[in-house]
Design an enzyme around this catalytic site. Structure first.
Site, PDB file in Angstrom:
ATOM      1  N   GLU A   1      -1.942   9.009  -1.004  1.00  0.00           N
ATOM      2  CA  GLU A   1      -2.995   8.155  -0.454  1.00  0.00           C
ATOM      3  C   GLU A   1      -4.328   8.883  -0.419  1.00  0.00           C
ATOM      4  OE1 GLU A   1      -3.701   5.374   3.498  1.00  0.00           O
ATOM      5  OE2 GLU A   1      -2.277   7.044   3.591  1.00  0.00           O
TER       6      GLU A   1
ATOM      7  N   ARG B   1       5.678   4.225   6.134  1.00  0.00           N
ATOM      8  CA  ARG B   1       5.270   4.223   7.533  1.00  0.00           C
ATOM      9  C   ARG B   1       5.296   2.806   8.102  1.00  0.00           C
ATOM     10  NH1 ARG B   1      -0.554   6.014   5.542  1.00  0.00           N
ATOM     11  NH2 ARG B   1      -1.616   4.011   5.319  1.00  0.00           N
ATOM     12  N   ASP B   2       4.827   2.668   9.320  1.00  0.00           N
ATOM     13  CA  ASP B   2       4.839   1.364   9.978  1.00  0.00           C
ATOM     14  C   ASP B   2       3.650   0.532   9.480  1.00  0.00           C
ATOM     15  OD1 ASP B   2       2.969   3.023  11.151  1.00  0.00           O
ATOM     16  OD2 ASP B   2       3.343   2.342  13.200  1.00  0.00           O
ATOM     17  N   GLU B   3       3.729   0.138   8.192  1.00  0.00           N
ATOM     18  CA  GLU B   3       2.678  -0.666   7.567  1.00  0.00           C
ATOM     19  C   GLU B   3       3.310  -1.477   6.443  1.00  0.00           C
ATOM     20  OE1 GLU B   3      -1.943  -0.063   6.087  1.00  0.00           O
ATOM     21  OE2 GLU B   3      -0.817   1.594   6.927  1.00  0.00           O
TER      22      GLU B   3
ATOM     23  N   ASP C   1      -5.830  -2.554  -2.919  1.00  0.00           N
ATOM     24  CA  ASP C   1      -4.994  -1.611  -3.662  1.00  0.00           C
ATOM     25  C   ASP C   1      -4.536  -2.211  -4.991  1.00  0.00           C
ATOM     26  OD1 ASP C   1      -5.050  -1.014  -0.822  1.00  0.00           O
ATOM     27  OD2 ASP C   1      -3.577   0.543  -1.216  1.00  0.00           O
TER      28      ASP C   1
ATOM     29  N   ASP D   1       0.832  -1.203   0.000  1.00  0.00           N
ATOM     30  CA  ASP D   1       0.000   0.000   0.000  1.00  0.00           C
ATOM     31  C   ASP D   1       0.862   1.245   0.000  1.00  0.00           C
ATOM     32  OD1 ASP D   1       0.911  -0.699   2.559  1.00  0.00           O
ATOM     33  OD2 ASP D   1      -0.693   0.394   3.557  1.00  0.00           O
TER      34      ASP D   1
END
Length: 865
Positions: A745, A466-468, A475, A462
């Site tokens: 996003e 970041r923390d993902e 998506d 995605d």
């Protein structure tokens, strides 16, 4: 003109070393041929063990044709040439040779076991320092081939005699580790010498045991150990083979990498390095004996796609000084990778590199990273001739880098190559290009390309910063058509779909993201969700349409069918999916920052529309696979769902219960309005809504890929252009005018006043909203597949939006197809290129449809007023 055939390709591999298919399908392109030529037969010459075997087949097929010989065995190599015969009865000269080599196919082929340091396996310890492992070995004279088969629990980089093995990074990538652990094959013949040698490996946490997930995340999700599994096989001229495998004889020591993580970055202390540790004769007596771990060799699989590699270096364009006095490098492009430095300084001095995508008030702005530290630190060893370093086992999404502790003139270092950003992503072959007369539209397309590059780091993610950074299924479901045009994603996405099928629950539920983080229940319990779960049906179909691969339909049909069967049960006799949690039209620009699912379109309308679409696609999959009973069943079910949708959500006058752009786009594109008058009324209302909104976008992840097509398909092409070319917020070009170099996003990730959107999900590199590029390719430029794999191409440009020219090129399975057009008043001039083996239909306003054979074609038509 002579008929010239390019060297064949094996399955979807760019490099056919160590593949996992014993009977690899073959494809080839005919580079040139006489006018009117068509293939009528092909001959495949295969050299195995010094013997030539020829196979002649009467067929016009040249894409993914069956392997004609007996299956290849583990480790076996074969050289293949292809010749083709045309309608003129003449055979071409054989192609250049291509070599394929199979990896280790059977569990019994493996003798290696995972090895690592004992301190890396304690579940109760917070010790995260990685290890390095090594051993010496001897090679006899007469070596003719050396192969290293390698993988890890964690990430690895191997070395032999002090030299790096391969050019991949972040290997073995992220798969459903318990079921599928990827290994890579390396030709290391040139690194091994007669006599004493050494082999070693660096290790890092990676996705296997590093921190994963948001809200703090979790560690050790796939295992506690950090281990290297390597099998070096030495083959000699006399036919003997020796194996140097990871086993109890290996030794381990602390790495100079103090800590490393995907989200948090890497800390490296060069004073802790042990020069020569991967060379023969190094004294490892102070190193500890390794701990030997377990890995079921039946779970070791060969890759279906290229690995992640460094693909580009980007130099800084400016050195900034923030209001607080900090030094910040601007690389001019939001990208994904890491920073390589060359520096000279005192031992113990540290250089810190903190990354972010944006600045706010002149300072590095890290709030969108959430809890990702995103910082790399290098402590110098004090070498007088300088030091070079880049992190090994992490990556960042960034445009800006705050540099602290630089030993010297940072401005000079930024200009002399001492600091560069290294772009990394899965090394996919670029296959699609677009340009137009509008610079902003070209920049938007560039942003889509950069966004995709940053989000194909081993899996389709995605976001990369970041923390993902997980494989959200929705998506890639919406972006799949665009991805399949821009790059050859056939091997990567077909491999990822195997993990989708593995992670799919017994009841048919497809997770929101794949691979599933084992502690997912803390945030995202596995439950069915429209648009996201529909990746099981729509993505395989996209790959079939773009690459003509029936194999991916066959491999994924059961997964697709089980998803539709689940939704059928959930909908019950009503055939409406109107219960349960749904993300709906995620990130509708009208949704509140902290409730991105609160869209203008009813989430259950979205769910039922996708139910109808997926059911119809499963019917088409069954038809392509020759499954008559399944075709009939799912077509009948799709009819029932479509009727239920129309009864529940479409008024008699063609308007809808959700009077929103996404609702109309879904109904029109998924063919859910039963009569022609209703469809015309719905299209008219959609166009009215676009105009009423001032041509500003009003769709989220679900509606965005559909809305321009819904307009142009129904005679409202100019309104679609109005939507595309709008510059006010929210719109695609608003992002460009605000300086975006990737797709955001949120439509307003950066607000008009230059501040960052306050939402906790505010990435500046998400490809989902860039799915409009597929419409740009197919409608603006006018290049689309009319049959699977572009066997038949549709050239149908629809000029508008004030553009005076546009062009697209795509490297199809048959070769490059291209179209360019320009307007001279009302005269439209079109140039089109059709590759050998394909044909095209040219559809121009004011002219009858025309079939084009291979070759270059020029046409002119006068557009109606």
């Amino acid at each position: 003109m002579a008929t010239v055939v390019d060297a064949p390709r094996f399955e979807h591999h760019r490099d056919a070393l160590g593949i996992g298919e014993p009977r690899p399908r073959l494809s080839w392109r005919v580079r040139s041929a006489p006018s009117g030529w068509r293939q009528t037969a092909y001959r495949i010459d295969i050299v195995r063990n010094g013997n030539i075997h020829s196979y002649e087949v009467e067929s016009a097929e040249q894409i993914l044709v069956p392997w004609p010989a007996s299956p290849l065995r583990s480790r076996e190599a074969a050289t293949v040439r292809v010749a083709v015969r045309g309608t003129n009865g003449a055979w071409s000269a054989p192609s250049d040779p291509a070599t394929v080599e199979v990896g280790l196919l059977a569990p019994a082929d493996w003798v290696a076991r995972p090895v690592g340091a004992t301190w890396n396996e304690d579940p109760d310890s917070d010790e995260r320092r990685p290890s390095i492992v090594r051993r010496d070995f001897e090679a006899r004279a007469g070596l003719v081939r050396a192969r290293l088969y390698a993988t890890a629990h964690g990430l690895y980089e191997a070395e032999i005699n002090g030299e790096r093995v391969g050019d991949d990074t972040l290997s073995p990538g992220w798969t459903v580790y318990g079921e599928r652990l990827r290994y890579y094959t390396y030709d290391v013949t040139g690194l091994v010498r007669p006599g004493q040698n050494a082999i070693g490996a660096w290790l890092g946490d990676g996705w296997y045991r590093g921190r994963l997930g948001w809200r703090g995340g979790f560690r050790n999700l796939y295992g506690y150990d950090l281990s290297f599994l390597g099998q070096l096989e030495l083959t000699y001229a006399d036919g003997t083979r020796e194996v140097v495998a990871t086993d109890p004889s290996w030794r381990a020591a602390p790495s100079p990498i103090i800590r490393t993580g995907i989200y948090d970055g890497e800390d490296h202390d060069a004073r802790e390095e042990q020069p020569g540790w991967s060379r023969a004769g190094f004294d490892d007596s102070a190193w500890e004996v390794v701990s030997v771990r377990h890995r079921d060799p039946a779970t070791l699989v060969a890759p279906t796609a290229p690995p992640v590699r460094r693909t580009q270096d980007v130099a800084p364009v400016a050195v900034l000084t923030s209001p607080s006095g900090r030094h910040i490098l601007d690389f001019g492009q939001n990208l994904v990778g890491r920073v390589r430095i060359r520096a000279t300084g005192e031992a113990g001095a540290s250089v810190s590199l903190r990354t972010a995508e944006v600045l706010q008030d002149g300072e590095l702005y890290t709030r969108p990273l959430r809890e990702a530290r995103s910082t790399d630190t290098y402590t110098l060893a004090g070498r007088p001739d300088g030091e070079e370093w880049e992190p090994r086992f992490t990556f960042h999404g960034f445009r800006y880098v705050e540099v602290s502790g630089w030993p010297g003139d940072l401005d000079a270092a930024a200009g002399d190559g001492s600091i560069v950003a290294r772009v990394i992503h899965t090394d996919l072959e670029r296959t699609g290009w677009f340009e137009s007369s509008d610079p902003l539209l070209n920049r938007l397309h560039d942003n889509v390309v950069w966004g995709m590059r940053g989000n194909v780091v081993d899996i389709p993610t995605d976001c990369p910063q970041r923390d993902e950074r997980v494989g959200w299924t929705g998506d890639i479901q919406v972006f799949g058509p665009t991805a399949s045009y821009l790059f050859d994603v056939s091997g990567m996405l077909s491999g990822w779909l195997r993990d989708v099928a593995i992670e799919q629950l017994p009841d048919g539920t497809v997770p929101w993201y794949v691979p599933v983080i084992p502690a997912h229940q803390m945030w995202t319990p596995l439950r069915p969700g429209a648009a996201w779960g529909d990746v099981a049906t729509l993505l395989p179909w996209t790959l079939y349409e773009r690459f003509a691969d029936l194999g991916v339909l066959d491999a994924q049909f059961d997964s697709a069918r089980r998803w539709v069967d689940l939704v059928e049960r959930l909908s019950g006799p009503s055939r409406r999916w109107d219960t349960g949690f749904q993300l709906g039209d995620w990130l509708d620009p009208a949704a509140p920052p902290e409730d991105p699912a609160d869209a203008r379109t009813d989430r259950y309308l979205v769910a039922t529309a996708y139910f109808a679409r997926s059911t119809r696609i499963v019917a088409r999959m069954a038809e392509a696979l020759g499954l008559a009973a399944e075709t009939e069943r799912y077509d009948a079910l799709a009819d029932e769902v479509a009727a239920a949708f129309a009864a529940a959500y479409v008024h008699d006058d063609g308007t809808m219960t959700s009077d929103a752009q996404t609702a109309y786009a879904l109904a029109l594109r998924f063919d859910l309005i039963p009569d022609e008058n209703g469809r015309a009324a719905a299209a008219t209302r959609l166009a009215e809504l676009v105009r009423k909104a001032g041509n500003r976008i009003a769709t989220g992840f679900v509606g965005t890929p559909l809305v321009t097509d819904a307009l142009s398909d129904s005679g409202h092409t100019e309104t679609a252009y109005d939507l595309l070319m709008e510059r006010e917020c929210p719109s695609w070009l608003y992002q460009v005018t605000m300086g975006a170099t990737t797709v955001w996003e949120r439509w307003d990730s950066l607000l008009p006043d230059g501040t960052v959107n306050p939402g906790t999900m505010t990435s500046f590199n998400h490809y989902a909203l860039g799915a409009v590029a597929d419409w740009m390719h197919r409608v603006v430029a006018g290049l689309a597949p009319a049959e699977p794999g572009y066997r038949r191409i549709r050239f149908a440009p629809r000029p508008g939006g004030g553009l005076t020219s546009a062009a697209a090129r795509h490297l199809t399975p048959y070769g490059e197809a291209a179209i360019s057009w320009r307007l001279d008043g009302r005269d439209l001039h079109v140039d089109a290129v059709v590759p050998v083996g394909a044909e095209a239909v040219l559809q121009l306003n004011g002219r009858d449809d025309e079939t084009l054979p291979p070759g270059t074609h020029t046409r002119t038509t006068t557009l109606p007023r």
